[in-house]
Write a protein that holds these residues in place. Structure first.
Motif, PDB file in Angstrom:
ATOM      1  N   LEU A 134      71.930  37.746  19.926  1.00 22.02           N
ATOM      2  CA  LEU A 134      71.055  38.040  21.059  1.00 22.02           C
ATOM      3  C   LEU A 134      70.159  39.209  20.681  1.00 22.02           C
ATOM      4  O   LEU A 134      70.640  40.241  20.198  1.00 22.02           O
ATOM      5  N   ASP A 135      68.873  39.045  20.885  1.00 24.95           N
ATOM      6  CA  ASP A 135      67.930  40.101  20.532  1.00 24.95           C
ATOM      7  C   ASP A 135      67.571  40.927  21.752  1.00 24.95           C
ATOM      8  O   ASP A 135      67.293  40.384  22.820  1.00 24.95           O
ATOM      9  N   ALA A 136      67.585  42.233  21.578  1.00 21.19           N
ATOM     10  CA  ALA A 136      67.201  43.134  22.667  1.00 21.19           C
ATOM     11  C   ALA A 136      66.077  44.031  22.176  1.00 21.19           C
ATOM     12  O   ALA A 136      66.208  44.667  21.131  1.00 21.19           O
ATOM     13  N   ASP A 137      65.007  44.063  22.928  1.00 20.47           N
ATOM     14  CA  ASP A 137      63.868  44.890  22.546  1.00 20.47           C
ATOM     15  C   ASP A 137      64.082  46.311  23.084  1.00 20.47           C
ATOM     16  O   ASP A 137      63.283  46.839  23.856  1.00 20.47           O
ATOM     17  N   LEU A 138      65.200  46.887  22.647  1.00 21.06           N
ATOM     18  CA  LEU A 138      65.636  48.207  23.122  1.00 21.06           C
ATOM     19  C   LEU A 138      66.386  48.896  21.980  1.00 21.06           C
ATOM     20  O   LEU A 138      67.049  48.218  21.202  1.00 21.06           O
ATOM     21  N   PRO A 139      66.338  50.228  21.897  1.00 22.02           N
ATOM     22  CA  PRO A 139      67.223  50.907  20.941  1.00 22.02           C
ATOM     23  C   PRO A 139      68.678  50.720  21.387  1.00 22.02           C
ATOM     24  O   PRO A 139      68.949  50.578  22.579  1.00 22.02           O
ATOM     25  N   GLU A 140      69.612  50.697  20.442  1.00 20.96           N
ATOM     26  CA  GLU A 140      70.976  50.321  20.824  1.00 20.96           C
ATOM     27  C   GLU A 140      71.643  51.323  21.757  1.00 20.96           C
ATOM     28  O   GLU A 140      72.558  50.954  22.492  1.00 20.96           O
ATOM     29  N   SER A 141      71.166  52.577  21.755  1.00 20.34           N
ATOM     30  CA  SER A 141      71.798  53.555  22.651  1.00 20.34           C
ATOM     31  C   SER A 141      71.579  53.185  24.119  1.00 20.34           C
ATOM     32  O   SER A 141      72.337  53.594  24.983  1.00 20.34           O
ATOM     33  N   ARG A 142      70.564  52.363  24.414  1.00 20.29           N
ATOM     34  CA  ARG A 142      70.319  51.944  25.798  1.00 20.29           C
ATOM     35  C   ARG A 142      71.310  50.873  26.256  1.00 20.29           C
ATOM     36  O   ARG A 142      71.393  50.561  27.442  1.00 20.29           O
ATOM     37  N   LEU A 143      72.003  50.264  25.314  1.00 18.40           N
ATOM     38  CA  LEU A 143      72.944  49.188  25.645  1.00 18.40           C
ATOM     39  C   LEU A 143      74.392  49.573  25.386  1.00 18.40           C
ATOM     40  O   LEU A 143      75.312  48.843  25.761  1.00 18.40           O
ATOM     41  N   ALA A 144      74.575  50.716  24.749  1.00 16.01           N
ATOM     42  CA  ALA A 144      75.887  50.999  24.152  1.00 16.01           C
ATOM     43  C   ALA A 144      77.019  51.009  25.170  1.00 16.01           C
ATOM     44  O   ALA A 144      78.088  50.433  24.931  1.00 16.01           O
ATOM     45  N   GLU A 145      76.791  51.652  26.328  1.00 13.11           N
ATOM     46  CA  GLU A 145      77.899  51.746  27.293  1.00 13.11           C
ATOM     47  C   GLU A 145      78.295  50.369  27.814  1.00 13.11           C
ATOM     48  O   GLU A 145      79.477  50.035  27.884  1.00 13.11           O
TER      49      GLU A 145
END
Lengths: 249, 249
Positions: free
Chosen positions: A181-192
């Motif tokens: 799955l691709d996310a157009d976000l830096p991973e810190s925005r999804l980490a939690e």
């Protein structure tokens, strides 16, 4: 495939060669074998790159063959003085090594006349006692299998042909399924959220891979599981998490 | 370079990441680091690729840090749940780990406001006790050095920037010199002569690397030595051997 059980089937890979460790040659075999084994349903668990030094080869092969269902090696089975893999494998198993009549016959046929089978070329027919040959469709000089250890050439085209020859003999586990799955976000925005989804879905492996393209940070999330149901549950949760995080942008 | 002694300076490299072992991501860091260390005069002696599993990281790092002058790691220092390298390194050394005030200050400045330093991002400031930070010129979240172990990011652009930051702190050995000689012959045509040249020149390492291009087999011979005189003696002998073998064609 000889068998497709639910038991995980594991593998280790020993890449042999000073030229990889000096950076002169860029390895192409690790990525190839990793992808190939994943497709077969065999988990590659560890890779070691070691120099052309007998003790280091013996140590690595013995460490991995005790731990994994299969071991593969690449490199060091040519005709020159620095090709010491076959002798090192014999030493690792404590068996003798000599010119193998089957391998000799293959090389005699390939070179066309006994005179052309020079002492150097004959080195390529040295096979540890008790080993089976692995066909080399490209340049004939065979690899070999001794117990769970598969010894292959380092030249990528030959190594790949040998993997094709070995594949039908391997038992394979339940295949690891995956969704990317691709996310157009830096991973810190999804980490939690990803941490929470991983905790709630222990039968899956959720990997988060940051990427940098032209200075812009994006993330690929890979969900893996041997169960399609578990995979879908976790992947759907990730899709929702990505949508929510993008909505907050 | 802090020092340039005649003692060989050695290194091991631990690549951390399920994505490399599944073949999904093709490693670019091994070739980069191998070439970089060779240029510095540091011998890369062993590489291990291990999964995102604490015990495997601890085992590999402890095995290598006891054997080599330096250890490098790449991967697993981001903000997500699968980034467990810093905690694994702390476990390997038996030291505590917590949010480091220096790393926290770097991230606070980078994100611009304390509210943006979410718990996930703050994970990137977790540094084992006693470690020095390694600057990350690309995306700020630092790597760290604990004794002889250098912990770096896995994203190639960040990893490369960290290697640049580390390089001036490394002691380096006498540089390994090399000469590469191309032979338009399969290596079995040179093997006996190369074996004799290697025996006569024990202070050199002579590697023979077969290549296959469009089905045609050629050979590259690489002579390596820390002494220019020894290098030239052996390389000149190889040049003569290639010329003689080609004349016999």
């Amino acid at each position: 495939m000889a068998d497709a059980s639910q038991e995980p089937v594991t593998a280790g890979f020993v890449v042999i060669g000073d030229e990889i460790l000096s950076g002169r040659t860029k390895d192409k075999n690790i990525g190839f074998l990793a992808e190939y084994l994943t497709a077969l349903g065999v988990d590659l668990v560890e890779v070691r790159i070691v120099p052309d030094v007998r003790e280091r080869i013996v140590e690595a092969v013995n460490a991995l063959r005790a731990q994994y269902t299969y071991v593969f090696t690449s490199g060091g089975i040519g005709p020159t003085h620095d090709d010491i893999t076959a002798d090192s494998i014999a030493a690792a198993f404590g068996v003798s090594i000599d010119v193998d009549p089957r391998a000799r016959a293959i090389l005699e046929e390939h070179y066309g006349s006994p005179e052309l089978l020079t002492p150097a070329r004959l080195r390529m027919a040295r096979i540890p006692a008790g080993a089976d040959l692995i066909e080399n469709a490209v340049s004939k000089a065979p690899g070999f299998r001794l117990e769970n250890v598969h010894v292959m050439a380092g030249v990528p085209s030959i190594m790949q042909a040998m993997v094709d020859a070995i594949a039908p003999t391997l038992k394979t586990g339940a295949k690891m399924l995956s969704r990317t799955l691709d996310a157009d976000l830096p991973e810190s925005r999804l980490a939690e959220q990803l941490g929470r989804i991983q905790d709630a879905n222990p039968q899956t492996l959720i990997g988060s891979y940051p990427r940098s393209t032209d200075g812009r940070f994006t993330t690929q999330i890979v969900v893996r599981s041997r169960s399609e149901h578990d995979l879908n549950t976790a992947a759907d949760a990730v899709v929702t998490a990505i949508r929510d995080a993008q909505a907050r942008t």
